[in-house]
Motif scaffolding. Structure first.
Motif, mmCIF file in Angstrom:
data_model
loop_
_atom_site.group_PDB
_atom_site.id
_atom_site.type_symbol
_atom_site.label_atom_id
_atom_site.label_comp_id
_atom_site.label_asym_id
_atom_site.label_seq_id
_atom_site.Cartn_x
_atom_site.Cartn_y
_atom_site.Cartn_z
ATOM 1 N N ASP A 18 0.762 -1.226 -0.090
ATOM 2 C CA ASP A 18 0.041 -0.178 -0.035
ATOM 3 C C ASP A 18 0.749 1.255 0.179
ATOM 4 O OD1 ASP A 18 -2.458 -1.416 0.220
ATOM 5 O OD2 ASP A 18 -2.087 -1.759 2.183
ATOM 6 N N GLY A 19 2.037 1.090 -0.043
ATOM 7 C CA GLY A 19 3.164 2.194 -0.105
ATOM 8 C C GLY A 19 3.336 2.746 1.264
ATOM 9 N N ARG A 20 3.090 2.114 2.565
ATOM 10 C CA ARG A 20 3.530 2.469 3.767
ATOM 11 C C ARG A 20 5.161 2.066 3.896
ATOM 12 N NH1 ARG A 20 -1.989 0.456 5.022
ATOM 13 N NH2 ARG A 20 -0.783 -1.497 5.039
ATOM 14 N N PRO A 21 5.676 3.186 4.361
ATOM 15 C CA PRO A 21 7.049 2.762 4.912
ATOM 16 C C PRO A 21 7.232 1.683 5.940
ATOM 17 C CG PRO A 21 6.660 5.123 5.384
ATOM 18 C CD PRO A 21 5.375 4.419 4.959
ATOM 19 N N VAL A 22 8.303 0.565 5.577
ATOM 20 C CA VAL A 22 8.150 -0.531 6.353
ATOM 21 C C VAL A 22 9.554 -0.262 7.066
ATOM 22 C CG1 VAL A 22 8.673 -2.821 6.545
ATOM 23 C CG2 VAL A 22 6.919 -2.133 5.050
ATOM 24 N N ALA A 23 10.692 0.005 6.416
ATOM 25 C CA ALA A 23 12.273 0.265 6.857
ATOM 26 C C ALA A 23 12.855 1.243 5.993
ATOM 27 C CB ALA A 23 12.884 -0.985 6.705
ATOM 28 N N GLY A 24 13.808 1.880 6.450
ATOM 29 C CA GLY A 24 14.720 2.828 5.747
ATOM 30 C C GLY A 24 15.985 3.139 6.393
ATOM 31 N N VAL A 25 16.986 3.174 5.848
ATOM 32 C CA VAL A 25 18.159 3.389 6.222
ATOM 33 C C VAL A 25 18.959 4.126 5.073
ATOM 34 C CG1 VAL A 25 20.389 2.197 6.769
ATOM 35 C CG2 VAL A 25 18.485 1.007 7.246
ATOM 36 N N GLY A 26 19.901 5.301 5.802
ATOM 37 C CA GLY A 26 20.697 5.985 4.736
ATOM 38 C C GLY A 26 20.130 7.225 4.360
ATOM 39 N N SER A 27 20.862 8.127 3.618
ATOM 40 C CA SER A 27 20.275 9.285 3.031
ATOM 41 C C SER A 27 20.089 9.294 1.707
ATOM 42 C CB SER A 27 21.194 10.454 3.568
ATOM 43 O OG SER A 27 20.895 11.584 2.794
ATOM 44 N N HIS A 28 19.019 9.792 1.100
ATOM 45 C CA HIS A 28 18.728 9.841 -0.377
ATOM 46 C C HIS A 28 19.928 10.904 -1.083
ATOM 47 C CE1 HIS A 28 16.796 10.773 -4.208
ATOM 48 N NE2 HIS A 28 16.014 9.808 -4.066
ATOM 49 N N SER A 29 20.450 11.897 -0.683
ATOM 50 C CA SER A 29 21.315 12.639 -1.181
ATOM 51 C C SER A 29 22.703 12.277 -1.305
ATOM 52 C CB SER A 29 21.268 13.917 -0.277
ATOM 53 O OG SER A 29 21.955 13.941 1.083
ATOM 54 N N ASP A 30 23.059 10.955 -0.394
ATOM 55 C CA ASP A 30 24.422 10.340 -0.384
ATOM 56 C C ASP A 30 24.251 9.392 -1.800
ATOM 57 O OD1 ASP A 30 25.065 11.636 1.871
ATOM 58 O OD2 ASP A 30 24.631 10.083 3.149
ATOM 59 N N ALA A 31 23.432 9.034 -2.230
ATOM 60 C CA ALA A 31 23.418 8.079 -3.323
ATOM 61 C C ALA A 31 23.279 8.757 -4.638
ATOM 62 C CB ALA A 31 22.178 6.989 -3.117
ATOM 63 N N ALA A 32 24.178 7.907 -5.792
ATOM 64 C CA ALA A 32 24.142 8.456 -7.026
ATOM 65 C C ALA A 32 23.498 7.617 -8.027
ATOM 66 C CB ALA A 32 25.746 8.492 -7.545
ATOM 67 N N VAL A 33 23.334 6.286 -7.588
ATOM 68 C CA VAL A 33 22.475 5.408 -8.557
ATOM 69 C C VAL A 33 21.306 4.931 -7.686
ATOM 70 C CG1 VAL A 33 22.713 3.393 -9.982
ATOM 71 C CG2 VAL A 33 24.450 5.067 -9.827
ATOM 72 N N PHE A 34 20.173 4.759 -8.404
ATOM 73 C CA PHE A 34 19.040 4.172 -7.892
ATOM 74 C C PHE A 34 18.494 3.007 -8.467
ATOM 75 C CE2 PHE A 34 19.514 8.442 -5.984
ATOM 76 C CZ PHE A 34 19.247 8.394 -4.713
ATOM 77 N N ARG A 35 18.057 2.241 -7.578
ATOM 78 C CA ARG A 35 17.106 0.942 -8.422
ATOM 79 C C ARG A 35 16.127 0.698 -7.411
ATOM 80 N NH1 ARG A 35 20.369 1.722 -11.771
ATOM 81 N NH2 ARG A 35 21.405 0.463 -12.979
ATOM 82 N N GLU A 36 14.828 0.483 -8.304
ATOM 83 C CA GLU A 36 13.590 0.213 -7.552
ATOM 84 C C GLU A 36 13.156 -1.139 -7.861
ATOM 85 O OE1 GLU A 36 11.703 4.648 -6.817
ATOM 86 O OE2 GLU A 36 10.870 3.276 -7.909
ATOM 87 N N ALA A 37 12.524 -1.819 -7.338
ATOM 88 C CA ALA A 37 11.823 -3.025 -7.413
ATOM 89 C C ALA A 37 10.659 -3.494 -6.776
ATOM 90 C CB ALA A 37 12.928 -4.171 -7.378
ATOM 91 N N GLN A 38 9.776 -4.129 -7.351
ATOM 92 C CA GLN A 38 8.740 -4.618 -6.427
ATOM 93 C C GLN A 38 9.061 -6.000 -5.939
ATOM 94 O OE1 GLN A 38 4.954 -5.254 -8.627
ATOM 95 N NE2 GLN A 38 5.390 -3.396 -9.826
ATOM 96 N N ILE A 39 8.580 -6.351 -4.649
ATOM 97 C CA ILE A 39 8.564 -7.406 -4.077
ATOM 98 C C ILE A 39 7.630 -8.229 -4.414
ATOM 99 C CG2 ILE A 39 9.023 -8.617 -1.924
ATOM 100 C CD1 ILE A 39 10.208 -5.939 -0.777
#
Length: 133
Positions: A91-112
């Protein structure tokens, strides 16, 4: 005699300028090639990481026991390349998160997925710092 020195000085100056320009172009080309290779390496690493993290989260989502989701995200963030992990439920609710978006240069997304059903979403961000070292 001074005209001869003047012509020699002029030729030496022009040759030096041409050599400097050629060297500058070669350094620029080498830099572009190095950056392209580095980006390819990071892209490959990002593809491998998103597959691994998606598989790691499949079981917790499958049995609806997300109590260890933060531990899994934290474990992946200990990798030198990984600087950002975000996991959301179906449903798009956050479950877990670590780190900072601004520190990353390359992103990947995937469905579970569990079977054909989407049970969550994961986003991973990789940093370029291992390459810079």
């Amino acid at each position: 005699m001074s005209k001869r020195l003047s012509i020699v000085d002029d030729i030496n100056g022009r040759v030096t300028l041409v050599i400097a320009l050629v060297a500058l172009v070669l350094v620029g080309l080498n830099h572009q090639f190095t950056l392209r290779e580095a980006r390819s390496q990071v892209d490959d690493r990002a593809d491998e990481t998103i597959v691994a993290i998606t598989e790691a989260f499949r079981l917790p989502f499958w049995d609806h026991n997300l109590s260890n989701a933060m531990e899994i995200a934290t474990a992946f963030s200990t990798n030198d390349w990984v600087s950002y992990v975000r996991v959301h439920d179906a449903d798009g609710r956050p479950v877990a998160g670590v780190g900072s978006h601004s520190d990353a240069a390359v992103f990947r997304e995937a469905q579970i997925n569990y079977g054909a059903r989407k049970v969550g979403q994961v986003t991973v961000g990789l940093t370029l710092s291992p390459l810079q070292k």
